[in-house]
Design a protein around this motif. Structure first.
Motif, PDB file in Angstrom:
ATOM      1  N   ARG A 135       0.836  -1.209   0.000  1.00  0.00           N
ATOM      2  CA  ARG A 135       0.000   0.000   0.000  1.00  0.00           C
ATOM      3  C   ARG A 135       0.874   1.264   0.000  1.00  0.00           C
ATOM      4  O   ARG A 135       0.384   2.347  -0.329  1.00  0.00           O
ATOM      5  CB  ARG A 135      -0.908   0.012   1.239  1.00  0.00           C
ATOM      6  CG  ARG A 135      -1.872  -1.162   1.312  1.00  0.00           C
ATOM      7  CD  ARG A 135      -2.759  -1.064   2.539  1.00  0.00           C
ATOM      8  NE  ARG A 135      -2.023  -1.191   3.789  1.00  0.00           N
ATOM      9  CZ  ARG A 135      -1.691  -0.166   4.574  1.00  0.00           C
ATOM     10  NH1 ARG A 135      -2.042   1.062   4.252  1.00  0.00           N
ATOM     11  NH2 ARG A 135      -1.031  -0.369   5.696  1.00  0.00           N
ATOM     12  N   PHE A 136       2.129   1.118   0.368  1.00  0.00           N
ATOM     13  CA  PHE A 136       3.051   2.248   0.384  1.00  0.00           C
ATOM     14  C   PHE A 136       3.844   2.241  -0.920  1.00  0.00           C
ATOM     15  O   PHE A 136       4.494   1.237  -1.252  1.00  0.00           O
ATOM     16  CB  PHE A 136       4.030   2.137   1.557  1.00  0.00           C
ATOM     17  CG  PHE A 136       3.394   2.370   2.890  1.00  0.00           C
ATOM     18  CD1 PHE A 136       2.670   1.355   3.509  1.00  0.00           C
ATOM     19  CD2 PHE A 136       3.520   3.583   3.539  1.00  0.00           C
ATOM     20  CE1 PHE A 136       2.077   1.565   4.751  1.00  0.00           C
ATOM     21  CE2 PHE A 136       2.943   3.798   4.778  1.00  0.00           C
ATOM     22  CZ  PHE A 136       2.219   2.792   5.379  1.00  0.00           C
ATOM     23  N   SER A 137       3.763   3.339  -1.648  1.00  0.00           N
ATOM     24  CA  SER A 137       4.513   3.404  -2.902  1.00  0.00           C
ATOM     25  C   SER A 137       5.253   4.728  -2.986  1.00  0.00           C
ATOM     26  O   SER A 137       4.642   5.803  -3.060  1.00  0.00           O
ATOM     27  CB  SER A 137       3.595   3.215  -4.115  1.00  0.00           C
ATOM     28  OG  SER A 137       2.530   4.143  -4.061  1.00  0.00           O
ATOM     29  N   PRO A 138       6.574   4.673  -2.983  1.00  0.00           N
ATOM     30  CA  PRO A 138       7.365   5.892  -3.152  1.00  0.00           C
ATOM     31  C   PRO A 138       7.460   6.249  -4.627  1.00  0.00           C
ATOM     32  O   PRO A 138       7.429   5.375  -5.490  1.00  0.00           O
ATOM     33  CB  PRO A 138       8.732   5.497  -2.602  1.00  0.00           C
ATOM     34  CG  PRO A 138       8.804   4.021  -2.817  1.00  0.00           C
ATOM     35  CD  PRO A 138       7.414   3.482  -2.781  1.00  0.00           C
ATOM     36  N   LYS A 139       7.574   7.552  -4.889  1.00  0.00           N
ATOM     37  CA  LYS A 139       7.725   8.021  -6.266  1.00  0.00           C
ATOM     38  C   LYS A 139       8.763   9.135  -6.275  1.00  0.00           C
ATOM     39  O   LYS A 139       8.660  10.088  -5.509  1.00  0.00           O
ATOM     40  CB  LYS A 139       6.396   8.560  -6.811  1.00  0.00           C
ATOM     41  CG  LYS A 139       5.273   7.560  -6.916  1.00  0.00           C
ATOM     42  CD  LYS A 139       5.159   7.001  -8.308  1.00  0.00           C
ATOM     43  CE  LYS A 139       3.929   6.150  -8.544  1.00  0.00           C
ATOM     44  NZ  LYS A 139       3.575   5.221  -7.519  1.00  0.00           N
ATOM     45  N   SER A 140       9.738   9.014  -7.174  1.00  0.00           N
ATOM     46  CA  SER A 140      10.784  10.017  -7.263  1.00  0.00           C
ATOM     47  C   SER A 140      10.788  10.613  -8.664  1.00  0.00           C
ATOM     48  O   SER A 140      11.427  10.056  -9.572  1.00  0.00           O
ATOM     49  CB  SER A 140      12.146   9.391  -6.935  1.00  0.00           C
ATOM     50  OG  SER A 140      13.165  10.361  -6.952  1.00  0.00           O
ATOM     51  N   PRO A 141      10.109  11.732  -8.875  1.00  0.00           N
ATOM     52  CA  PRO A 141      10.072  12.331 -10.220  1.00  0.00           C
ATOM     53  C   PRO A 141      11.418  12.891 -10.658  1.00  0.00           C
ATOM     54  O   PRO A 141      11.710  12.945 -11.857  1.00  0.00           O
ATOM     55  CB  PRO A 141       9.030  13.449 -10.080  1.00  0.00           C
ATOM     56  CG  PRO A 141       8.982  13.745  -8.614  1.00  0.00           C
ATOM     57  CD  PRO A 141       9.320  12.467  -7.902  1.00  0.00           C
TER      58      PRO A 141
END
Lengths: 114, 113
Positions: B63-69
């Motif tokens: 349920r935890f999703s990191p995103k690094s643009p």
């Protein structure tokens, strides 16, 4: 895997008295050692670190810590505390030679009293 | 100038909702992290990104999703929030993935009701 033990959850001390916050660690590999401080409602700040060299490391605000490999300890000391030192102190380790990955202890709340 | 900033500072939401926490660093660092601090103040690493690539992924629910643009930003998205997700979430950065001095943001206090 690494683990860090801070046996004292709270340490009350009067202003201008000395203090020692204890930290012991367990690791199957070499580690670097750190103390971080967290003031109320703030993020963590690095207080001091041991990477190599002299086993006694000092911060600019009078704290010092000594790495003792045989006892797997990295206790934090200050000869005379100030009311502004009231904070949560976290000991942490990170394995050497790999990507930085801090493992923290459960913290020690230093309460300086007048 | 704030080195590592997080928004929001406080987040109160209900179970089942989806929420995001944003993190930005202006230190020019290559590596960013997410930590969770529970009610007993125990801090545990969740994720680490180096130059937008995931390098540490601890045992964290899907349920935890990191995103690094980009390397200056690392956001944390949480789906289907649960009561146990209530905690303070800290973002941190370091010069690179082998730099051991990490700079922490002020934290985001998430309360799930």
């Amino acid at each position: 895997a690494q683990s860090v033990t801070q046996l004292d959850s709270q340490v009350p001390v009067f202003e201008e008295a000395p203090v020692e916050l204890r930290c012991n660690y367990s690791s199957s590999v070499s580690v670097y050692l750190f103390w971080y401080v967290q003031y109320p409602n703030q993020g963590l700040q690095l207080l001091l670190k041991y990477l190599s060299g002299s086993t006694l490391v000092k911060s600019i605000n009078g704290f010092e810590a000594e790495f003792n490999k045989s006892q797997t300890s990295f206790h934090l000391r200050k000869p005379s505390v100030h009311i502004s030192d009231t904070a949560e102190y976290f000991c942490a380790v990170s394995p050497t030679g790999t990507a930085s990955k801090l493992t923290f202890g459960t913290g020690t709340r230093l309460q300086v009293m007048l | 100038d704030t080195a590592v900033s997080q928004t929001p500072k406080y987040l109160v939401t209900q179970m089942g909702n989806d929420k995001s926490i944003k993190c930005e660093q202006n230190l020019g660092h290559d590596t960013m992290y997410w930590y969770k601090q529970d009610s007993k103040k125990f801090l545990k690493i969740m994720f680490s990104y180096n130059n937008k690539e995931l390098i540490i992924n601890e045992t964290v629910p899907n349920r935890f999703s990191p995103k690094s643009p980009d390397k200056a930003h690392l956001n944390l998205h949480i789906n289907s929030l649960e009561l146990g997700d209530s905690a303070v979430y800290f973002c941190a950065s370091s010069q690179d993935h082998r730099a051991y001095e990490q700079y922490f943001g002020p934290g985001t206090r998430l309360t799930v009701t």
